[in-house]
Design a protein around this motif. Structure first.
Motif, PDB file in Angstrom:
ATOM      1  N   GLU A  54      39.342  34.759  32.877  1.00 55.88           N
ATOM      2  CA  GLU A  54      40.416  35.565  32.453  1.00 55.88           C
ATOM      3  C   GLU A  54      40.008  37.208  32.305  1.00 55.88           C
ATOM      4  N   LEU A  55      38.843  37.598  31.668  1.00 55.95           N
ATOM      5  CA  LEU A  55      38.223  38.697  31.526  1.00 55.95           C
ATOM      6  C   LEU A  55      38.182  39.404  33.132  1.00 55.95           C
ATOM      7  N   GLU A  56      37.694  38.525  33.947  1.00 58.83           N
ATOM      8  CA  GLU A  56      37.768  39.105  35.362  1.00 58.83           C
ATOM      9  C   GLU A  56      39.154  39.306  36.079  1.00 58.83           C
ATOM     10  N   ARG A  57      39.931  38.460  35.724  1.00 59.55           N
ATOM     11  CA  ARG A  57      41.132  38.619  35.911  1.00 59.55           C
ATOM     12  C   ARG A  57      42.018  39.894  35.469  1.00 59.55           C
ATOM     13  N   SER A  58      41.521  40.178  34.318  1.00 59.79           N
ATOM     14  CA  SER A  58      42.167  41.318  33.724  1.00 59.79           C
ATOM     15  C   SER A  58      41.544  42.519  34.426  1.00 59.79           C
ATOM     16  N   ALA A  59      40.251  42.635  34.716  1.00 55.93           N
ATOM     17  CA  ALA A  59      39.704  43.701  35.414  1.00 55.93           C
ATOM     18  C   ALA A  59      40.257  43.912  36.654  1.00 55.93           C
ATOM     19  N   GLU A  60      40.643  42.782  37.769  1.00 59.07           N
ATOM     20  CA  GLU A  60      40.845  42.872  38.937  1.00 59.07           C
ATOM     21  C   GLU A  60      42.455  43.395  38.713  1.00 59.07           C
ATOM     22  N   THR A  61      43.197  43.115  38.019  1.00 61.42           N
ATOM     23  CA  THR A  61      44.648  43.427  37.801  1.00 61.42           C
ATOM     24  C   THR A  61      44.570  44.691  37.362  1.00 61.42           C
ATOM     25  N   VAL A  62      43.723  45.276  36.556  1.00 56.77           N
ATOM     26  CA  VAL A  62      43.803  46.823  36.297  1.00 56.77           C
ATOM     27  C   VAL A  62      43.351  47.537  37.627  1.00 56.77           C
ATOM     28  N   ALA A  63      42.515  47.144  38.273  1.00 62.01           N
ATOM     29  CA  ALA A  63      41.932  47.825  39.521  1.00 62.01           C
ATOM     30  C   ALA A  63      43.111  47.867  40.421  1.00 62.01           C
ATOM     31  N   GLU A  64      43.930  46.760  40.503  1.00 64.96           N
ATOM     32  CA  GLU A  64      44.954  46.907  41.400  1.00 64.96           C
ATOM     33  C   GLU A  64      46.171  47.881  40.771  1.00 64.96           C
ATOM     34  N   PHE A  65      46.286  48.163  39.610  1.00 69.44           N
ATOM     35  CA  PHE A  65      47.256  48.938  39.136  1.00 69.44           C
ATOM     36  C   PHE A  65      46.586  50.545  39.406  1.00 69.44           C
ATOM     37  N   VAL A  66      45.248  50.537  39.425  1.00 62.83           N
ATOM     38  CA  VAL A  66      44.603  51.713  39.430  1.00 62.83           C
ATOM     39  C   VAL A  66      45.011  52.421  40.999  1.00 62.83           C
ATOM     40  N   ARG A  67      44.982  51.429  41.822  1.00 63.35           N
ATOM     41  CA  ARG A  67      44.896  51.918  43.262  1.00 63.35           C
ATOM     42  C   ARG A  67      46.383  52.194  43.544  1.00 63.35           C
ATOM     43  N   GLU A  68      47.553  51.478  42.760  1.00 65.81           N
ATOM     44  CA  GLU A  68      48.821  51.903  42.885  1.00 65.81           C
ATOM     45  C   GLU A  68      49.267  53.013  42.404  1.00 65.81           C
ATOM     46  N   ALA A  69      48.367  53.784  41.439  1.00 64.97           N
ATOM     47  CA  ALA A  69      48.657  54.780  40.789  1.00 64.97           C
ATOM     48  C   ALA A  69      48.174  56.256  41.580  1.00 64.97           C
ATOM     49  N   GLY A  70      47.532  55.799  42.958  1.00 66.23           N
ATOM     50  CA  GLY A  70      46.764  56.777  43.603  1.00 66.23           C
ATOM     51  C   GLY A  70      45.547  57.021  43.813  1.00 66.23           C
ATOM     52  N   PHE A  71      44.520  56.358  43.392  1.00 65.61           N
ATOM     53  CA  PHE A  71      43.245  56.246  43.358  1.00 65.61           C
ATOM     54  C   PHE A  71      42.747  55.386  44.538  1.00 65.61           C
ATOM     55  N   ALA A  72      41.870  55.918  45.602  1.00 67.70           N
ATOM     56  CA  ALA A  72      41.476  55.218  46.682  1.00 67.70           C
ATOM     57  C   ALA A  72      39.992  54.510  46.289  1.00 67.70           C
ATOM     58  N   ASP A  73      39.200  55.196  45.446  1.00 67.06           N
ATOM     59  CA  ASP A  73      37.896  54.978  45.256  1.00 67.06           C
ATOM     60  C   ASP A  73      37.919  54.348  43.646  1.00 67.06           C
ATOM     61  N   VAL A  74      37.919  52.907  44.055  1.00 66.09           N
ATOM     62  CA  VAL A  74      37.883  52.075  42.783  1.00 66.09           C
ATOM     63  C   VAL A  74      36.939  51.004  42.725  1.00 66.09           C
ATOM     64  N   GLN A  75      36.206  50.911  41.637  1.00 63.71           N
ATOM     65  CA  GLN A  75      35.031  49.996  41.624  1.00 63.71           C
ATOM     66  C   GLN A  75      35.139  49.091  40.296  1.00 63.71           C
ATOM     67  N   ILE A  76      34.802  47.877  40.452  1.00 63.52           N
ATOM     68  CA  ILE A  76      34.485  47.197  39.203  1.00 63.52           C
ATOM     69  C   ILE A  76      33.099  46.920  38.992  1.00 63.52           C
ATOM     70  N   LEU A  77      32.576  47.436  37.889  1.00 63.62           N
ATOM     71  CA  LEU A  77      30.993  47.542  37.706  1.00 63.62           C
ATOM     72  C   LEU A  77      30.677  46.887  36.296  1.00 63.62           C
ATOM     73  N   ARG A  78      29.473  46.426  36.203  1.00 65.02           N
ATOM     74  CA  ARG A  78      28.947  45.691  34.935  1.00 65.02           C
ATOM     75  C   ARG A  78      27.350  46.211  35.008  1.00 65.02           C
ATOM     76  N   CYS A  79      26.944  46.058  33.526  1.00 59.26           N
ATOM     77  CA  CYS A  79      25.598  46.225  33.376  1.00 59.26           C
ATOM     78  C   CYS A  79      25.364  44.906  32.750  1.00 59.26           C
ATOM     79  N   ASN A  80      23.797  44.398  32.707  1.00 60.27           N
ATOM     80  CA  ASN A  80      23.422  43.402  31.918  1.00 60.27           C
ATOM     81  C   ASN A  80      23.029  43.795  30.644  1.00 60.27           C
ATOM     82  N   LYS A  81      23.510  42.719  29.564  1.00 58.63           N
ATOM     83  CA  LYS A  81      22.833  42.771  28.222  1.00 58.63           C
ATOM     84  C   LYS A  81      21.459  42.530  28.177  1.00 58.63           C
ATOM     85  N   THR A  82      21.122  42.824  26.954  1.00 63.60           N
ATOM     86  CA  THR A  82      19.628  42.746  26.888  1.00 63.60           C
ATOM     87  C   THR A  82      18.986  41.644  27.012  1.00 63.60           C
ATOM     88  N   ASP A  83      19.897  40.534  26.936  1.00 68.79           N
ATOM     89  CA  ASP A  83      19.241  38.858  27.118  1.00 68.79           C
ATOM     90  C   ASP A  83      19.410  38.765  28.593  1.00 68.79           C
TER      91      ASP A  83
END
Length: 475
Positions: free
Chosen positions: A57-86
């Motif tokens: 569901e968190l992934e779906r949230s990010a993907e939906t937000v990215a879709e809305f960002v593109r709709e707002a006029g941004f072409a350069d859109v990325q979904i990024l993450r970093c690892n936790k200490t574990d």
């Protein structure tokens, strides 16, 4: 840290002919219904970054937000993450960027798409993940905190670029975090990994509140935070309360006695070594505070000094959880151990490490009846105070007042946004503005979280005005 009326610089006014306020307002109004529908879509997604919830569901949230960002006029859109200490992956952040034109500053717009768990569903008057309009408010988990912040950023950008067209040369970076409600465990690593990508001259953090419905505010101070747990143990194992009770007290009783030492008789925090001030000039009305906080009749308020200082510039300690057998499953035994979780809000100027040490020293020194106390530190974050004389802050105060039609106020917030300290340390020259769409009755993190729709519209317009002013006049 004091609340005051904004002095609106004439050079920022519409009379100068540099900013077409009416055109921006029309652009916001024309797409507001669509903006609200997009917000409802985001509310319907239970994106929770806690390990016990479905990560899909968190992934779906990010993907939906990215879709809305593109709709707002941004072409350069990325979904990024970093690892936790574990080594496990952190929450997915949505990042988009439009590069600045020659001589134009860059503004980074921050919000987060993850939300708190809904809690006890019986306390909600409607389904937490079904957005519902009632009496001018939009109800649902994340409606205010902080999916409205995302949509305010996107709608304001769309309005500004529509009105200004080719004249819009401001650099704009979007950073929509996906783990804020889980404590932002990879935030600092994310900043260090993507330092150049996220570099900006101004950062707007849309994750705060306004003074009240109809009166906008710029948040100028935030308390810091430390939390953790302490366990009281008196027995190696549980024993029969009738056979052994009397000579020894059970762990919940001793835990209660220890908790009682954390506050003085007037309710102020009793832990030595914590800082605090009573220097807030304009106070908060007690009747209004009691109503906003739903304080029951007859309950005496804690602490001393102005209510505003008790909320903004003094420490506040709460016990937010206790581990002990539930009443419905309790047996007639002496409980060997009990544990409590504390949350301590810190005044600006308080070192979080020193505060954590002070709590540990207190609970170990005040161990009742020689009980064994084990202290486990948790999260810690610095307080924040903005430079209200900065150009960006003055622009924000003007834009807020223009959008709402009343002077904006500067105010402190009793809550904490620990990652702001990471922003100031990573980008020491940046001007940080803390804004938001909430009001005292938004009930963020609680049941029946809601957003005032009229103030949401004003928030979109205010940010569009900020973008237009930065585009025209820079810093």
């Amino acid at each position: 840290m004091t609340s005051m009326n904004a002095e609106i610089p004439q050079t920022f006014s519409n009379r100068a002919g540099t900013i077409n306020v009416d055109a921006l307002k029309s652009a916001v109004d024309a797409t507001f219904d669509h903006t609200l529908e997009r917000l409802k879509t985001l509310v319907s997604i239970p994106g929770i970054a806690w390990p016990s919830f479905d990560p899909a569901e968190l992934e779906r949230s990010a993907e939906t937000v990215a879709e809305f960002v593109r709709e707002a006029g941004f072409a350069d859109v990325q979904i990024l993450r970093c690892n936790k200490t574990d080594g496990t992956p952190g929450g997915p952040a949505v990042v988009a960027r439009r590069l600045a034109g020659p001589g134009k500053p860059t503004i980074l717009l921050y919000a987060h798409h993850d939300v708190q768990p809904p809690g006890d569903s019986t306390l909600w008057n409607s389904e937490p993940f079904v957005a519902e309009e009632r009496d001018g408010r939009l109800y649902g988990r994340g409606a205010a905190d902080d999916k409205a912040g995302i949509m305010a950023h996107l709608a304001s950008y769309a309005a500004a670029t529509q009105v200004l067209g080719d004249e819009f040369g401001l650099g704009v970076t979007l950073f929509f975090e996906g783990e804020e409600e889980a404590g932002s465990p990879t935030f600092r690593t994310f900043l260090e990994t993507h330092r150049e990508l996220l570099a900006a001259d101004v950062i707007v953090v849309a994750d705060s509140s306004n003074w009240k419905v109809g009166v906008p505010a710029l948040t100028t101070s935030l308390r810091g935070l430390v939390d953790g747990t302490f366990e009281v143990r008196v027995l190696d194992h549980a024993v029969h309360s009738g056979m052994f009770g009397g000579p020894v007290l059970d762990a919940p009783t001793l835990l209660s006695r220890l908790i009682a030492t954390l506050h003085n008789d007037d309710g102020s925090v009793a832990i030595e070594g914590l800082v605090g001030k009573d220097d807030v000039v304009e106070d908060i009305d007690e009747e209004q505070y009691r109503a906003d906080a739903s304080v029951l009749d007859g309950v005496r308020l804690a602490g001393s000094g102005s209510i505003a200082s008790r909320l903004w510039t003094k420490p506040a300690l709460s016990i937010i959880g206790i581990d002990a057998p539930a009443v419905d499953v309790a047996s007639n035994t002496l409980i060997p151990a009990a544990r409590a979780k504390f949350s301590l809000r810190l005044a600006p100027g308080q070192d979080p490490d020193a505060a954590m040490d002070a709590v540990e020293e207190h609970v170990k020194t005040h161990a009742p009846f020689g009980a064994k106390v084990t202290f486990t530190p948790g999260e810690r974050g610095n307080a924040f105070a903005t430079d209200t004389a900065s150009t960006a802050a003055r622009i924000a105060m003007w834009a807020l007042g223009e959008a709402w039609g009343v002077p904006a106020v500067e105010m402190g917030i009793g809550g904490s946004i620990p990652f702001i300290a990471d922003l100031t340390e990573t980008y020491p020259e940046v001007q940080i503005l803390v804004t938001g769409v909430e009001d005292p009755d938004s009930r963020a993190h609680s049941a029946n979280e809601s957003l005032h729709i009229g103030d949401f519209r004003n928030a979109v317009l205010a940010e569009a005005l900020m973008l237009a002013r930065l585009n025209v006049g820079g810093l």
